[in-house]
Design an enzyme around this catalytic site. Structure first.
Site, PDB file in Angstrom:
ATOM      1  N   CYS A 102       0.726  -1.149   0.110  1.00 48.78           N
ATOM      2  CA  CYS A 102      -0.032   0.072   0.081  1.00 48.78           C
ATOM      3  C   CYS A 102       0.910   1.035   0.022  1.00 48.78           C
ATOM      4  O   CYS A 102       1.925   1.355   0.590  1.00 48.78           O
ATOM      5  CB  CYS A 102      -0.946   0.024   1.209  1.00 48.78           C
ATOM      6  SG  CYS A 102      -2.509  -0.703   1.282  1.00 48.78           S
ATOM      7  N   PRO A 103       0.713   2.349  -0.873  1.00 48.89           N
ATOM      8  CA  PRO A 103      -0.748   2.266  -1.424  1.00 48.89           C
ATOM      9  C   PRO A 103      -0.475   2.157  -2.995  1.00 48.89           C
ATOM     10  O   PRO A 103      -1.274   2.728  -3.797  1.00 48.89           O
ATOM     11  CB  PRO A 103      -0.897   3.897  -1.267  1.00 48.89           C
ATOM     12  CG  PRO A 103       0.551   4.596  -1.123  1.00 48.89           C
ATOM     13  CD  PRO A 103       1.268   3.560  -0.388  1.00 48.89           C
TER      14      PRO A 103
END
Lengths: 227, 186, 75
Positions: free
Chosen positions: C13-14
């Site tokens: 992430c992200p």
């Protein structure tokens, strides 16, 4: 480039992969081990066993909820999403109420208020440290709790981050004396009830959190509509 | 025996409460409520809120001592409380076990959902990101008396203004971090 | 009606979400984007974003800890 396939065929291709292994027995085994370790720790310290069990609970909840403080701070800017930001605000509001009730109870009974070690001096070091922490957690893909949780999930990247988190902590502890002398020692520790009274402090904080919640939600709507 | 066990766990996989509580993720709000509950439990039972990163400095100190170094002269570890914690060792340090617990709890949750997988490193960039990010978090947390848990979550919930100041710094740090991430680490 | 596969296995992430957002922006209405990922948080935030954006979304667990998020662009 991409082939002309329909969704049905893509689903068939993924369904034809090797059958998934069932990991539940290993999960049960880990739960049993957690219990065994708790019993073992309990034989020499009840407190340590209690810490262990609350840690397991925190880890379980963080993972199940994919609860990520990093995303709560990063996503408003990066992706425009604020659902985790709002969840953190909710956690802050509920915990504030619970914590204040406990602290108020101690204060009324004339006892030392617990947890005051977390009311710390505000100085340039707070801002600089928090700013560094904010950069670090986005780059490393996890904050302090998120890094530990992802180590448990099997991320090698976060395991490396944890090792360097420890090294960075040691480095920070080494330099702490300098920061203390130049900045921290001059900073005030402000416990909001000392300024606004118990009721005033809680109400003010809850109102601020409510306002942030509304801002976060409206911001997400606005950014979602703009593209 | 082995065979019936396998079948039992395959049946569990289809059970509606297994799917609800162990397979599917919780909503963010459910997690927020449960974390709050355990934060309050922690303060009530141990007289201190939850913290994570202070412990990591002790881990560093123990490793450093194990390698032959000494932190006795450091201001950070000079207090009698810190010295007795260091002397007592990791086995008697509740906060260390809480951190181990976070790892174990997350592992249990992942396995019970049958979703465990070792995620290998994909590129050198990831290693660089983990090294720089880890160092920044570790150093920053010591300056600011904690991390997202101790300084932010527990700080704000303890009605300390320092928690809000930390939140502001962390928010702008996250914006800069995002810019760096998109530019160099993607 | 083309189908694009975005390999985000091993990405944290992200990155999967940002890549998926960028990719979908380049695509036409009716196209299908398949995001392959093994990050348990991305498995939640990618579908959440796509649903909020109004696309048709399906999540499939293809292996232990591996998912495919299938997004059909609707606007």
């Amino acid at each position: 480039m991409a082939e002309q396939t329909t969704r049905a065929s893509s689903r068939r291709s993924s369904a034809s992969r090797k059958p998934k292994k069932n990991q539940i027995p290993f999960g049960v085994l880990v739960v049993v081990l957690i219990a065994v370790i708790a019993v073992w720790l309990n034989t020499h310290s009840q407190t340590v066993a209690f810490f262990w069990l609350t840690g397991c609970a925190f880890g379980f909840i963080l993972q199940k909820g994919r609860f990520c403080f990093t995303a709560s701070m990063r996503d408003p800017y990066l992706t425009g999403g604020t659902s985790l930001t709002r969840a953190v605000i909710i956690a802050l509001a509920i915990t504030t109420i619970g914590f204040t009730a406990i602290k108020y109870g101690y204060a009324q009974a004339g006892l030392a208020i617990p947890g005051m070690g977390y009311v710390v001096p505000i100085s340039l070091a707070t801002l600089v440290g928090a700013f560094m922490f904010g950069i670090g957690m986005v780059i490393a893909g996890g904050c302090a709790s998120g890094t530990l949780m992802r180590v448990g999930e099997g991320f090698i990247m976060n395991t490396i981050a944890l090792v360097f988190f420890i090294i960075g902590s040691l480095w920070g502890a080494h330099d702490f004396g300098w920061w203390k002398e130049h900045f921290i020692s001059k900073g005030p520790s402000i416990f909001l009830p000392d300024v606004f009274g118990w009721m005033g402090a809680v109400l003010l904080q809850l109102l601020l959190l409510a306002a942030l919640y509304i801002i976060a939600e409206q911001y997400e709507k606005k950014r979602g509509a703009s593209h | 025996m082995e065979k019936s066990n396998t079948k039992f766990f395959d049946r569990v996989k289809k059970n509606e409460y297994y799917i609800k509580w162990l397979k599917n993720p919780f909503t963010y709000v459910t997690a927020a409520v449960l974390l709050s509950l355990f934060q309050i439990v922690t303060l009530a039972a141990t007289k201190n809120p939850w913290g994570v990163s202070g412990t990591l400095a002790y881990w560093g100190a123990w490793i450093y001592q194990g390698l032959g170094g000494s932190v006795d002269k450091w201001y950070y570890f000079a207090s009698s409380g810190a010295q007795s914690t260091l002397a007592a060792g990791i086995l008697n340090h509740g906060e260390s076990w809480r951190n181990f617990g976070i790892i174990a709890g997350a592992l249990a949750a992942t396995l019970l959902a049958s979703g465990f997988k070792v995620k290998k490193i994909k590129s050198v960039r990831q290693i660089i990101a983990a090294v720089i990010g880890g160092l920044l978090m570790g150093y920053g947390a010591r300056l600011a008396f904690g991390c997202n848990i101790g300084a932010l979550y527990s700080g704000i919930a303890s009605l300390s203004l320092s928690g809000w100041v930390f939140a502001v710094g962390m928010f702008f740090g996250a914006i800069v971090g995002s810019k760096l991430l998109v530019k160099f680490f993607m | 009606m083309k189908e694009v596969v975005l390999d985000c296995l091993g990405e944290a992430c992200p990155v999967p979400l940002v890549k998926a957002q960028n990719k979908l922006n380049e695509m036409e209405v009716g196209d299908v984007l398949i995001v392959q990922l093994d990050h348990s948080c991305a498995m939640k935030n990618v579908p959440e974003w796509a649903r909020k954006d109004g696309h048709n979304v399906e999540v499939e667990e293809v292996d232990d800890g591996e998912w495919e998020v299938i997004i059909e662009k609707t606007k």
